[in-house]
Structure formats: C-alpha cells, structure tokens
Design a protein around this motif. Sequence first.
Motif, PDB file in Angstrom:
ATOM      1  N   ASN A   2      -1.866  -6.542  -9.603  1.00  0.00           N
ATOM      2  CA  ASN A   2      -3.082  -5.479  -9.527  1.00  0.00           C
ATOM      3  C   ASN A   2      -2.009  -4.285 -10.631  1.00  0.00           C
ATOM      4  N   GLU A  10      -4.499   2.729 -11.505  1.00  0.00           N
ATOM      5  CA  GLU A  10      -5.225   2.043 -10.590  1.00  0.00           C
ATOM      6  C   GLU A  10      -6.534   1.826 -11.501  1.00  0.00           C
ATOM      7  N   ARG A  11      -7.095   0.807 -11.500  1.00  0.00           N
ATOM      8  CA  ARG A  11      -8.248   0.194 -12.208  1.00  0.00           C
ATOM      9  C   ARG A  11      -9.343  -0.341 -11.585  1.00  0.00           C
ATOM     10  N   GLY A  12      -9.164  -0.500 -10.388  1.00  0.00           N
ATOM     11  CA  GLY A  12     -10.201  -1.046  -9.396  1.00  0.00           C
ATOM     12  C   GLY A  12     -10.894  -0.215  -8.657  1.00  0.00           C
ATOM     13  N   SER A 110      -8.487  -5.405  -8.700  1.00  0.00           N
ATOM     14  CA  SER A 110      -8.735  -4.630 -10.103  1.00  0.00           C
ATOM     15  C   SER A 110      -9.101  -5.566 -11.144  1.00  0.00           C
ATOM     16  N   ASP A 112      -9.888  -6.809 -14.332  1.00  0.00           N
ATOM     17  CA  ASP A 112      -9.422  -6.923 -15.735  1.00  0.00           C
ATOM     18  C   ASP A 112      -8.729  -8.153 -16.201  1.00  0.00           C
ATOM     19  N   SER A 373     -13.087  -2.710 -16.522  1.00  0.00           N
ATOM     20  CA  SER A 373     -12.989  -2.830 -14.970  1.00  0.00           C
ATOM     21  C   SER A 373     -14.119  -2.614 -14.250  1.00  0.00           C
ATOM     22  N   VAL A 419     -15.556   2.454  -9.499  1.00  0.00           N
ATOM     23  CA  VAL A 419     -14.757   2.060 -10.474  1.00  0.00           C
ATOM     24  C   VAL A 419     -14.122   3.287 -11.372  1.00  0.00           C
ATOM     25  N   ARG A 427      -7.667   3.919  -5.751  1.00  0.00           N
ATOM     26  CA  ARG A 427      -8.769   2.976  -5.013  1.00  0.00           C
ATOM     27  C   ARG A 427      -8.452   3.189  -3.554  1.00  0.00           C
TER      28      ARG A 427
END
Length: 494
Positions: A2, A10-12, A110, A112, A373, A419, A427
Amino acid sequence: MNGRDSGGPERGATSFGGTVALVVTALVGIALGVAEGALWPTLGGLAGAVISALGVRAMQSEANARRAVGSVGVVVGASIFAGVAVVGGEAVALLVGISAAGAGINAIVSFDARVEQPAVEAVWRSATLLTVGAVVAVAVHLGMVGAMGRLAGAGVSGLLSASALALLVVLQVEIFVLAELMRLAVPILDRWLPENRDVRGATLARFDFRFEDAPRAYWAAFAAQVALALSSWGPRWFAVFLDLLSVLGRTVELLLTTGVLHVPLSVGILGLLGVLLARGLQALFVSWAGSDPPRAVALSAGGLVTLGVALVLGVWAGSETVVSSAGSGVANTVGNVGLAGVVAGAVATALFTVAAVRRALATVVAPWVATESATGFAIAGVALFVASLVVAEAGGSALAALAGVAGALVVHDLGTNAVGLGVQIGREAETRTGESAHAVGSLLVGAGGVALAGATAFVMGRVEFSVPAWRARLAVALLLVAVLCFAVLFERDE
C-alpha cells in the motif's frame, strides 16, 4: 504493497467510511436480490466478493505465503462468481457480487495500480496454468497419451520384425541422429553440470562427426540401401549375401536383429531428446516466472490449488458420478472431456472473464471518478445501478428498484468522501464523527428521494391514462441517468 509501505501518500478510504459504504452496498444488494427472487444466489455472490476482497488484501503482503493465500482467495471468489452466473443464472446476483467486490476492495486496501497489479497478475497466471492443465487433462481423458504409447509400441514391434537390410538402414539413421542431438544437448549439459565437468570436451572431441561430413559416395550407397530395403527382392538378396559370408554374415545378422546395437543408440537418442525437452521447459518456466520465481509461484497458487482439486475430483469422484447426477448438458461435457478438464477449463474461463470485466468496468467508470483511488466505489455504484434496472425490467418491486438507484448514489458518495478524507488526513485518522454526519445526511437524502418517488408513483398510478410501455421505460431510464449525472457534476463542482 500500500501507499504507506512504499513511502508515498495514503490513498485508501478511511476505515469508518469504507465500512459504511460496504455495509450499504451489501444491504441494498440483498434487497435487490429479494425483489428479484434470488436471495441465495445473491448471498453467494456476496460471499464470493468477501473472499475476493480478502484475497486481494492478502496479496499486498511482502510474504510469499500470504500472497499464495491471497491468490487462492481470488481464484475461489472468481469461481463462486462463475457458479452464481452459471448455476443460479441470475444477473442481479452477479451484479451485486461485483458491486460488493469493488466496494470491499476499495474499503480495505488502497485502490490503485499498485493494488491491482498483483491481483491482475495472479488472475492471469492462474488462468494460464489452468488452461494448460485443462488441455493435458482432456488429452489424458481422450486417451492421446495411451495412443502415443501404442504407436511407439507398434513401431518397436515393427522394427523387430523388419528385415536385416532395413535394420541396417535404421542403424545408420540412428547414428546420424545421435550425432546431431549430441551437438545440441551437450552444451546444455555443460551449463547444468559443475564447472569442473567438461562434457563438451569429453564427448564432442571424440565424436565430432556430422552427416554433412560423410562423402558423396557414402550417400549414394545409402540411397541404394534404402531403395533395396523398400523393394520386394532387396531384403532376400541381402539375406543371401549374409549367408555367403558364413560366420561373419551370421554374426552381422545377429547384431542387427537382436537389438544389441539399436537399443543403446535408441536409449541415447531418448536421453538427449529428454535433455532438449527439459531445456525447453526450463526456458518456458524462466520466461513465466521472471526475475522472482518464488513470487510468481505464490501468485499462481490459486491456479495450482484449483488444478490439484480438479485432478483429485477427476480421479476420486470420477466422471460417471457427475454424469449420473448432473444435467444432460453438463453430463455430456463431462463424459466427452472428463471431470478434471471441465473443472480446470471452467475456472480458467471464469478468470479470463474476470480480467476482461475488470478492464471494461474500469473504462466505463473512468469518467465518473475524480481520482482512481475511488474506482472500486464507482464500480459498486454502477453495478448497483444496473442491477436496479434489471430488477425493474424483470417486473420486480418498483420500490426496491428506486432504493437500488438511491443506494448506488449513496455508496458512490460515501466511498468518494471516505477516499478524499483518506488522501487528506490518512486512512487511520479519527473521522467517525464527521463521517457519521455525512453518512446520515446521504442516507436521509436517499430515503427522501425514494419516498418522494414512491409517492409520485402511487399518485400517478391513480391517474387513468395510457402510455406505451417502451416510452415509460425510456423515460425512467433517462431520468435515472440524469439524476446520476447531476449528482456527479454537483460533487465535482464542490
């Protein structure tokens, strides 16, 4: 891996928001399944979605053991989807499973390209292995291996019953074939054996001979031998010639007919062919495994386990059991190609279909997402929206169809918001209070829309006028699309 593990942002989705979006997806999906009369297939699709999402999550680990477990989970989830589509035959159940899988994956990892890459690789690797296994299983079931063995046995028996002249011709061919194979296989053995073993120098230096080195006079004599061996009188003439040589002739005939010369040469040829075959398989494995074979094998664990299960079923259960208990179509297929081939081929087809559907859905939802995302939640919304249209078209509850459309918008809104917060503050940040207020507001708006639409439908139902069915369906579809477009544009303007 991740975003946090890779050192990137952090993309989640946030834990709370992603969980709420997933719960709403499941509840709306169950409601649509009940309205369609397909509750159990819908629950099966949700189970496949949960297993697939957990498998994708496990494959983000750096440990190959967890990657292997994740690969098995993805393949099992895809197999459940295939079972729901084939056995249940309910489009709503499959669409609900797809929506839950998209929301579930987006909620726990996450979402992506870094998440998709191992999952997609696991799907393709497992599907490739299962395809090869299915082909081999079908070949074994149809008796192709036994036929090749019988053909080889017929060739050996024919060779033993051949004339001495024919055996002399075969002996010369074997010598030339052995010499050519040695030039190909010995360098391979040099690379496989320890460095202090110079196989090339020990063999080719002594047997450095090729068929083009033979003089033209020999080839003329060899052509004459072949012509005599193929004639009706040549073998008899050669037998008389050996009789004239007395003891020497009988010795030559004995050496040719007993296999004393042919068997060692045949064994050598088979051994060298085995070396070349092993080298080909090694090259295929290296190209398949890439620079990290343990990782490749771990990502292929789903296909390996499924192939093992298919072989066990084929041997233990037997095709006769399935033929006697399954429908006529399945029974005919199993009877023709075998149970192991059917299972491996069906799962491979399901995996290839999953890969194609993933690509198609990613293309469809791309215009509706502001960031990749949130693609999983967008897929969930689109799948629920389509499932609602299917329920309405099939004559299901209008209230359930409207609730499905509202649920699709709510899932998209909650997921995108989760998101966005995950990207901005992380997250694991404490966002429960704010997200709870946002979720309650979204749910109240959705419920109000459903109530208003239900009341409008009730009032319009009491008004007596006739509208062609196709016009009514087109108007409803365009209205729903307009509402969805308005919601997306409103969110982007914010």
